[in-house]
Design a protein around this motif. Structure first.
Motif, PDB file in Angstrom:
ATOM      1  N   MET A  10     -14.674  29.187 -11.696  1.00  0.00           N
ATOM      2  CA  MET A  10     -13.613  27.872 -11.674  1.00  0.00           C
ATOM      3  C   MET A  10     -12.279  28.554 -11.948  1.00  0.00           C
ATOM      4  O   MET A  10     -11.754  29.204 -12.381  1.00  0.00           O
ATOM      5  N   ARG A  11     -11.519  28.172 -10.649  1.00  0.00           N
ATOM      6  CA  ARG A  11     -10.049  28.556 -10.584  1.00  0.00           C
ATOM      7  C   ARG A  11      -9.024  27.861 -11.426  1.00  0.00           C
ATOM      8  O   ARG A  11      -9.476  26.539 -11.730  1.00  0.00           O
ATOM      9  N   LEU A  12      -7.970  28.352 -11.807  1.00  0.00           N
ATOM     10  CA  LEU A  12      -7.092  27.558 -12.503  1.00  0.00           C
ATOM     11  C   LEU A  12      -6.571  26.497 -12.102  1.00  0.00           C
ATOM     12  O   LEU A  12      -6.262  25.441 -12.452  1.00  0.00           O
ATOM     13  N   GLY A  13      -6.394  26.451 -10.377  1.00  0.00           N
ATOM     14  CA  GLY A  13      -5.963  25.264  -9.687  1.00  0.00           C
ATOM     15  C   GLY A  13      -6.638  24.168  -9.894  1.00  0.00           C
ATOM     16  O   GLY A  13      -6.317  23.117  -9.824  1.00  0.00           O
ATOM     17  N   THR A  14      -8.162  24.553  -9.938  1.00  0.00           N
ATOM     18  CA  THR A  14      -9.027  23.399 -10.125  1.00  0.00           C
ATOM     19  C   THR A  14      -9.418  22.750 -11.484  1.00  0.00           C
ATOM     20  O   THR A  14      -9.725  21.682 -11.588  1.00  0.00           O
ATOM     21  N   VAL A  15      -8.910  23.425 -12.407  1.00  0.00           N
ATOM     22  CA  VAL A  15      -9.093  23.127 -13.969  1.00  0.00           C
ATOM     23  C   VAL A  15      -7.821  22.190 -14.288  1.00  0.00           C
ATOM     24  O   VAL A  15      -8.052  21.399 -15.134  1.00  0.00           O
ATOM     25  N   LEU A  16      -6.708  22.768 -13.587  1.00  0.00           N
ATOM     26  CA  LEU A  16      -5.393  21.797 -13.928  1.00  0.00           C
ATOM     27  C   LEU A  16      -5.523  20.533 -14.124  1.00  0.00           C
ATOM     28  O   LEU A  16      -4.966  19.894 -14.854  1.00  0.00           O
ATOM     29  N   PRO A  17      -5.936  19.962 -13.128  1.00  0.00           N
ATOM     30  CA  PRO A  17      -5.924  18.662 -13.025  1.00  0.00           C
ATOM     31  C   PRO A  17      -6.721  18.026 -13.958  1.00  0.00           C
ATOM     32  O   PRO A  17      -6.163  16.881 -14.846  1.00  0.00           O
ATOM     33  N   ILE A  18      -7.875  18.469 -14.588  1.00  0.00           N
ATOM     34  CA  ILE A  18      -8.681  17.705 -15.606  1.00  0.00           C
ATOM     35  C   ILE A  18      -7.970  17.854 -16.887  1.00  0.00           C
ATOM     36  O   ILE A  18      -7.993  17.137 -17.971  1.00  0.00           O
ATOM     37  N   ALA A  19      -7.311  19.238 -17.026  1.00  0.00           N
ATOM     38  CA  ALA A  19      -6.505  19.330 -18.129  1.00  0.00           C
ATOM     39  C   ALA A  19      -5.171  18.448 -18.310  1.00  0.00           C
ATOM     40  O   ALA A  19      -5.046  17.804 -19.535  1.00  0.00           O
ATOM     41  N   ILE A  20      -4.622  18.366 -17.481  1.00  0.00           N
ATOM     42  CA  ILE A  20      -3.432  17.338 -17.543  1.00  0.00           C
ATOM     43  C   ILE A  20      -4.138  15.994 -17.916  1.00  0.00           C
ATOM     44  O   ILE A  20      -3.282  15.166 -18.675  1.00  0.00           O
ATOM     45  N   PHE A  21      -5.354  15.603 -17.267  1.00  0.00           N
ATOM     46  CA  PHE A  21      -5.533  14.315 -17.378  1.00  0.00           C
ATOM     47  C   PHE A  21      -6.160  14.010 -18.759  1.00  0.00           C
ATOM     48  O   PHE A  21      -5.693  13.089 -19.526  1.00  0.00           O
ATOM     49  N   ALA A  22      -6.570  14.996 -19.443  1.00  0.00           N
ATOM     50  CA  ALA A  22      -6.782  15.040 -20.922  1.00  0.00           C
ATOM     51  C   ALA A  22      -5.859  14.761 -21.675  1.00  0.00           C
ATOM     52  O   ALA A  22      -5.913  13.947 -22.621  1.00  0.00           O
ATOM     53  N   ALA A  23      -4.615  15.453 -21.585  1.00  0.00           N
ATOM     54  CA  ALA A  23      -3.485  15.252 -22.220  1.00  0.00           C
ATOM     55  C   ALA A  23      -2.967  13.825 -22.218  1.00  0.00           C
ATOM     56  O   ALA A  23      -2.695  13.201 -23.117  1.00  0.00           O
ATOM     57  N   LEU A  24      -2.913  13.276 -20.775  1.00  0.00           N
ATOM     58  CA  LEU A  24      -2.746  11.903 -20.437  1.00  0.00           C
ATOM     59  C   LEU A  24      -3.538  10.777 -21.210  1.00  0.00           C
ATOM     60  O   LEU A  24      -2.849  10.050 -21.819  1.00  0.00           O
ATOM     61  N   ALA A  25      -4.738  11.269 -21.166  1.00  0.00           N
ATOM     62  CA  ALA A  25      -5.555  10.276 -21.961  1.00  0.00           C
ATOM     63  C   ALA A  25      -5.199  10.123 -23.422  1.00  0.00           C
ATOM     64  O   ALA A  25      -5.245   9.081 -23.903  1.00  0.00           O
ATOM     65  N   VAL A  26      -5.007  11.114 -23.895  1.00  0.00           N
ATOM     66  CA  VAL A  26      -4.703  11.264 -25.502  1.00  0.00           C
ATOM     67  C   VAL A  26      -3.586  10.316 -25.738  1.00  0.00           C
ATOM     68  O   VAL A  26      -3.305   9.763 -26.595  1.00  0.00           O
ATOM     69  N   ALA A  27      -2.478  10.807 -24.867  1.00  0.00           N
ATOM     70  CA  ALA A  27      -1.268  10.040 -24.944  1.00  0.00           C
ATOM     71  C   ALA A  27      -1.469   8.279 -24.705  1.00  0.00           C
ATOM     72  O   ALA A  27      -0.676   7.887 -25.514  1.00  0.00           O
ATOM     73  N   LEU A  28      -2.112   8.105 -23.590  1.00  0.00           N
ATOM     74  CA  LEU A  28      -2.470   6.733 -23.607  1.00  0.00           C
ATOM     75  C   LEU A  28      -3.226   6.203 -24.883  1.00  0.00           C
ATOM     76  O   LEU A  28      -2.696   4.953 -24.955  1.00  0.00           O
ATOM     77  N   GLY A  29      -4.149   6.669 -25.041  1.00  0.00           N
ATOM     78  CA  GLY A  29      -4.698   6.347 -26.253  1.00  0.00           C
ATOM     79  C   GLY A  29      -3.980   5.964 -27.619  1.00  0.00           C
ATOM     80  O   GLY A  29      -3.853   4.916 -28.253  1.00  0.00           O
ATOM     81  N   VAL A  30      -3.177   7.170 -27.792  1.00  0.00           N
ATOM     82  CA  VAL A  30      -1.925   6.894 -28.865  1.00  0.00           C
ATOM     83  C   VAL A  30      -1.059   5.603 -28.680  1.00  0.00           C
ATOM     84  O   VAL A  30      -0.615   4.829 -29.399  1.00  0.00           O
ATOM     85  N   GLY A  31      -0.820   5.616 -27.461  1.00  0.00           N
ATOM     86  CA  GLY A  31       0.221   4.632 -26.706  1.00  0.00           C
ATOM     87  C   GLY A  31      -0.424   3.066 -27.097  1.00  0.00           C
ATOM     88  O   GLY A  31       0.359   2.047 -27.468  1.00  0.00           O
ATOM     89  N   LEU A  32      -1.921   2.849 -27.285  1.00  0.00           N
ATOM     90  CA  LEU A  32      -2.236   1.607 -27.559  1.00  0.00           C
ATOM     91  C   LEU A  32      -1.970   1.253 -28.797  1.00  0.00           C
ATOM     92  O   LEU A  32      -2.096  -0.045 -29.281  1.00  0.00           O
ATOM     93  N   THR A  33      -1.684   2.311 -29.638  1.00  0.00           N
ATOM     94  CA  THR A  33      -1.290   1.824 -31.086  1.00  0.00           C
ATOM     95  C   THR A  33      -0.070   1.538 -31.170  1.00  0.00           C
ATOM     96  O   THR A  33       0.243   1.417 -32.578  1.00  0.00           O
ATOM     97  N   LEU A  34       0.811   1.769 -30.249  1.00  0.00           N
ATOM     98  CA  LEU A  34       2.148   1.534 -30.528  1.00  0.00           C
ATOM     99  C   LEU A  34       2.529   0.295 -30.143  1.00  0.00           C
ATOM    100  O   LEU A  34       1.963  -0.150 -29.400  1.00  0.00           O
ATOM    101  N   ASN A  35       3.885  -0.007 -30.340  1.00  0.00           N
ATOM    102  CA  ASN A  35       4.293  -1.271 -29.901  1.00  0.00           C
ATOM    103  C   ASN A  35       5.476  -1.093 -28.965  1.00  0.00           C
ATOM    104  O   ASN A  35       6.660  -0.511 -29.334  1.00  0.00           O
ATOM    105  N   PRO A  36       5.623  -1.424 -27.546  1.00  0.00           N
ATOM    106  CA  PRO A  36       6.803  -0.741 -26.882  1.00  0.00           C
ATOM    107  C   PRO A  36       7.960  -1.831 -27.001  1.00  0.00           C
ATOM    108  O   PRO A  36       8.984  -1.386 -26.756  1.00  0.00           O
ATOM    109  N   ARG A  37       7.541  -2.978 -27.388  1.00  0.00           N
ATOM    110  CA  ARG A  37       8.889  -3.903 -27.748  1.00  0.00           C
ATOM    111  C   ARG A  37       9.648  -3.549 -29.134  1.00  0.00           C
ATOM    112  O   ARG A  37      10.782  -4.113 -29.365  1.00  0.00           O
ATOM    113  N   GLU A  38       9.159  -2.663 -29.864  1.00  0.00           N
ATOM    114  CA  GLU A  38       9.757  -2.295 -31.205  1.00  0.00           C
ATOM    115  C   GLU A  38      10.843  -1.439 -31.126  1.00  0.00           C
ATOM    116  O   GLU A  38      10.237  -0.340 -30.773  1.00  0.00           O
TER     117      GLU A  38
END
Lengths: 158, 178, 663
Positions: free
Chosen positions: B1-29
């Protein structure tokens, strides 16, 4: 119970947002230069009860109030930074449509440069790998060169 | 596995966590810009039918208090009102009112109909004092300590859970720090 | 009865999709022809069931069956029939039914028209497509059932948002979804290729038509949305960098990049790993857009009524689909064999630059859109990222892209001569300089960047024309030969020239309207006159009128120039009863040189009316140019090579297609 809370939240939000599609024009400042400054500042401040509009484009109650305050501050002699600062002191950075540049937004403002650098590095390493592979194999002629070769050979042919 | 091909899934994992946390937040507040800052200077006349108005000096008198921004045209205010009435009745904390952009007769009628929990209530007819407080919607409630410093801002109607987990603890903390 | 049948049809569709996602996949890896053969009829059956469900819901809307909750919440007997029909997809549940209709439709299209695909590849593509469908069917049936009933039924529906009762906006979702779902085909092809472990030029040739069709649809969808905002929202804005707008723009940017690298895979058998990744990410962004609109995570004008519980489901789905595809990519991509080599200065190199800039632009929009959420989650700080950020970062990235768009097509494959290419663009240089000087002269005192922008757009348009002329040897060969060449030129070349020129028109429209728009905000009393960009606008007064489902104040304005009458313009301020809402219907006089745009607002106590006057130069070029781009895409789509080509020849040469299945 959460459902009720959510419904009330929506009522709270909707009540604030409904007038946003009506249009209003306030009496302008007598000095056109000051009025122009006011409009520029209006375009830079977010309407907090609308969804993604500036206070220039919205007619929600709060937007009208904030426009009036901006004009008052300009007439009182504040410069642009002080006027904006007056509003930010009350509502925080969120009222700015253009995010401020500070430690917390460094990643935001730096993103384009970082991304393009990353891209350039990737592309360069790709070309380097290509070059290494090409060195191992004879360089093919480009279309141009092949045509030239054919022409030369053709001319020499008996 | 090369770094270049692992990078996308790594970034996506971080994004998914952020989105999950985002669901608990209120953007209007929007958090208040005035936390730990003194209340703005103001002096409001009383709401029609009440004897006492509300001024910044009243909030510096040494007692922790709630400042509740309300209006007769505000639907959500009616939902939280029984809670405020209860607070006033049990005297757990002083409750003051900031009547935001309301006609005097409307406010008076509303308080008569729904009850009046406010020791003091100021009439902010133009909404300028509200803006000085950073109010952007109704209802909002501020917890102010005895020295006139804002320690908490609650956005939206107060639910029983908010009272127990956010507001009353903030009041207790402010009292302890006196 | 009909809603129940529709509901059942969705359940059947789910069952078929489940089978379709498993059996052909197993069959392809184990070389079981009968299992592989399940894919095609399953895809067609799935489409049949979904179409039935869609029609069932449509019937409920048309007859105003308010016992169906979805219809009761979003429709009204007083709505015109067109909007009863299009109201089906103007809400969360109904729009999902439209989504799965398109998803199943594309799958059925591959089943019917994909005869020249190798059976194993086709089976895998349809299996992946069905797997995506399973997720959506489950989402609909478990959290967003459009067929839920309400008994006793209300006498009247709760009406639709009057803003949505509009032709532009009524057709904006179908095109948008066709785009999103079309990119799911590229995704399915990419995953199927990764499973097969092979990407070859034939694969690229199969993927291109689907991607191109999706791209055309998405371009139309975005253009319609932008145009709608312009004439409906009352102050003439046409792009707001709103999170949901960005959610549609990001797949468009990556989709454009994908279209271009697929060419390299097809022609030169190179850039495979990157192309596959693009196909995966483009659809991932489509799914992300679905999440952003429906979960309540970001505030936006466009967001449907939000529900975090639905958000959790979509997020789980997103993680499953995108996560597994990216894991597959991490494992399989390194083993994809690299193909043709090339020099940095070549057409491939230019396409890499194109991709670099498009991907960076997309990533920048992504960062700007997600940053408030990211910062709130990580640092509990609220910051707002509005239009100024995007304008400051996106614009500069587009400049080198547009500049090289004119040069790239002139470079040959493998190794090119930059000097030669630039030499052939001498005419373009000359015209660009002329345009710059003309702009400077006519718009003296305006923003300097506008001159630069107009010159850049001219560079692109003339460059596209030069490239086309070069290809048909215009000026270097007899006219008859040029004509013959033009007629026999592959449609894809025509398409490219048209699309690039269209892009140039869009840029001109954007630059002109952003730089030279004039706005006047006034309170006008009857008889007042105002000057606007050389025109005189006189306010004559208002009258109250009654529409089919609204009351309105209609203002009458007269536009004249140097005393000569030009037009009567009548904007309206409308009040709708259900739900209570006020809208501003602007009066627009669109012309190729500029639009005059007048909006009337609130009456003032002084007896006057709030009025907004705008003069917007070249603004309609934005949407006209977009449709030219789509025309170019459609022309490209009709290229013979997309239907005849290596796949057919391969099939003729390889008598036993099942031999290919033994991989």
């Amino acid at each position: 119970m959460r459902r009720i809370a959510r419904a009330l939240w929506i009522a709270f939000a909707v009540l604030a947002a409904v007038p946003a599609f009506a249009l209003g024009v306030d009496p302008p400042l007598p000095d056109p230069g000051q009025e122009a400054r006011a409009i520029e500042i209006h375009k830079a401040l977010r309407c907090l009860v609308c969804q993604n509009q500036s206070i220039h484009d919205s007619n929600a109650g709060l937007a009208v109030d904030l426009r009036r305050i901006v004009r008052e501050r300009i007439q009182a002699g504040d410069d642009d930074a002080q006027v904006v600062g007056y509003v930010v002191a009350r509502y925080g950075d969120w009222v700015l449509l253009k995010p401020p540049l500070n430690v917390k937004t460094a990643l935001l403002w730096g993103a384009p440069a970082i991304l393009i650098l990353l891209g350039i590095v990737t592309v360069r390493s790709f070309h380097r790998r290509n070059r290494a592979l090409a060195a191992a194999t004879p360089t093919p002629l480009s279309t141009h060169e092949r045509k030239r070769l054919e022409r030369l050979i053709g001319e020499d042919a008996p | 596995m090369r770094l270049g091909t692992v990078l996308p899934i790594a970034i996506f994992a971080a994004l998914a966590v952020a989105l999950g946390v985002g669901l608990t937040l209120n953007p209007r507040e929007i958090p208040s810009a005035l936390i730990d800052k003194p209340v703005p200077e103001f002096d409001l006349p009383p709401v029609a039918g009440k004897p006492l108005g509300l001024a910044s000096r009243d909030l510096k008198a040494g007692e922790v208090a709630l400042v509740n921004v309300f209006a007769s045209w505000c639907v959500a205010c009616r939902e939280e009102h029984p809670l405020l009435m209860e607070l006033a009745r049990t005297k757990r904390v002083a409750v003051h009112g900031l009547n935001y952009k309301d006609a005097p007769s409307d406010a008076q009628r509303w308080l008569a109909e729904w009850g009046d929990p406010y020791a003091r209530a100021g009439a902010d007819r133009s909404g300028r004092v509200g803006i000085d407080f950073g109010v952007y919607g109704v209802p909002e409630t501020f917890v102010v300590d005895g020295h006139g410093r804002i320690v908490l801002k609650h956005i939206g109607p107060i639910m029983p859970a908010d009272l127990e987990t956010k507001i009353l603890p903030a009041v207790a903390k402010a009292r302890a720090q006196r | 009865m009909i809603p129940e049948l529709g509901h059942y049809a969705l359940v059947l569709a789910l069952a078929v999709a489940l089978a379709q996602s498993v059996i052909p996949l197993v069959g392809a890896s184990r070389s079981l022809p009968s299992w592989i053969a399940v894919a095609r009829p399953a895809a067609i059956a799935q489409f049949g069931f979904v179409a039935y469900a869609f029609i069932a819901l449509m019937i409920s809307y048309v007859i105003s069956d308010f016992s169906v909750i979805n219809v009761a919440e979003n429709s009204h007997t007083q709505k015109p029939m067109l909007y009863k029909v299009t109201g089906l997809w103007g809400n969360h549940e109904g729009s999902l039914v439209l989504w799965v209709l398109m998803l199943a439709g594309f799958g059925a299209a591959v089943a019917v028209f994909g005869g020249n695909l190798p059976p194993t590849l086709r089976a895998r593509v349809l299996a992946v497509q069905a797997a995506i469908g399973v997720g959506f069917y489950l989402f609909i049936l478990l959290t967003s059932n459009p067929f839920a009933r309400l008994l006793p039924p209300p006498l009247e529906g709760r009406g639709l948002n009057p803003l949505l009762q509009d032709p532009g906006l009524a057709f904006h979702p179908p095109f948008l979804y066709a785009g999103y779902v079309g990119f799911s085909m590229a995704f399915s092809f990419a995953v199927a290729a990764l499973i097969e472990g092979r990407v070859d030029p034939a694969w690229a040739r199969w993927v291109r038509p689907w991607t191109l069709a999706a791209w055309c649809a998405l371009t139309v969808g975005i253009a319609l949305g932008s145009w709608w905002a312009y004439y409906e929202l009352g102050w003439g804005g046409w792009w707001f960098w709103d999170p949901v707008e960005n959610a549609s723009f990001m797949p468009w940017l990556l989709g454009t990049a994908l279209l271009h690298t697929a060419i390299v895979v097809e022609k030169r058998d190179a850039l495979k790993s990157w192309t596959i990744l693009l196909a995966l990410l483009t659809f991932a962004l489509s799914l992300l857009g679905t999440f952003l609109v429906r979960s309540g995570v970001l505030t936006s004008v466009h967001a449907f009524a939000t529900d975090p519980e639905r958000g959790v489901f979509i997020l789980a789905f997103l993680v499953l689909v995108v996560g597994s595809s990216l894991v597959l990519y991490a494992i399989r991509a390194p083993s994809l064999k690299t193909g043709g080599l090339f020099q940095p200065i070549s057409r491939e190199g230019a396409l890499i630059l194109n991709n670099l800039l498009l991907a960076t632009a997309c990533a920048t929009v992504f960062v700007g859109t997600m940053y408030p959420l990211f910062l709130d989650a990580v640092a509990e700080t609220k910051v707002s990222v509005g239009a100024p950020y995007f304008n400051a970062t996106f614009g500069p990235l587009m400049v080198p892209l547009i500049a090289t768009m004119a040069i790239g097509p002139l470079l040959p494959w493998k190794r090119g001569d930059l000097g030669g290419a630039l030499g052939r663009l001498k005419i373009a240089f000359a015209v660009t300089a002329a345009v710059a000087l003309a702009t400077l002269y006519f718009a003296w005192g305006g923003p300097v960047l506008a001159v630069f922008g107009m010159a850049l757009a001219a560079w692109l348009i003339v460059g596209a024309a030069v490239e086309f002329a070069d290809r048909i040897r215009l000026g270097r060969a007899p006219a008859a030969e040029s004509w013959r060449r033009a007629l026999s030129l592959p449609r894809a070349s025509w398409g490219m020239s048209i699309a690039h020129a269209g892009m140039g028109l869009v840029v001109m429209g954007i630059v002109a309207t952003s730089a030279w728009e004039q706005e006047r905000l006034l309170i006008m009393k009857p008889g007042d006159r105002a000057a606007l960009a050389g025109y005189d606008v006189t306010f004559l007064g208002t009258e109250t009128i009654r529409g089919p489902n609204y009351m309105a104040a209609r203002g009458r304005y007269e536009v004249s120039r140097a005393g000569a009458f030009i037009a009567r313009m009548e904007p309206e301020q409308r009040s709708y009863p259900t739900p209570p809402m006020q809208t501003s219907e602007a009066a627009i006089r669109p012309r190729p040189d500029a639009d005059i745009y007048i909006a009337i607002g609130e009456p003032a106590e002084s007896g006057g009316w709030a009025t907004r006057l705008y003069h917007k130069p070249l603004v309609h070029w934005i949407w006209f140019g977009s449709f030219v781009m789509v025309a170019g895409g459609l022309v490209s789509l009709t290229d013979r090579r997309h239907r005849v080509g290596a796949p057919a020849r391969q099939r003729a040469r390889a008598p036993a297609p099942s031999a290919q299945a033994a991989e």
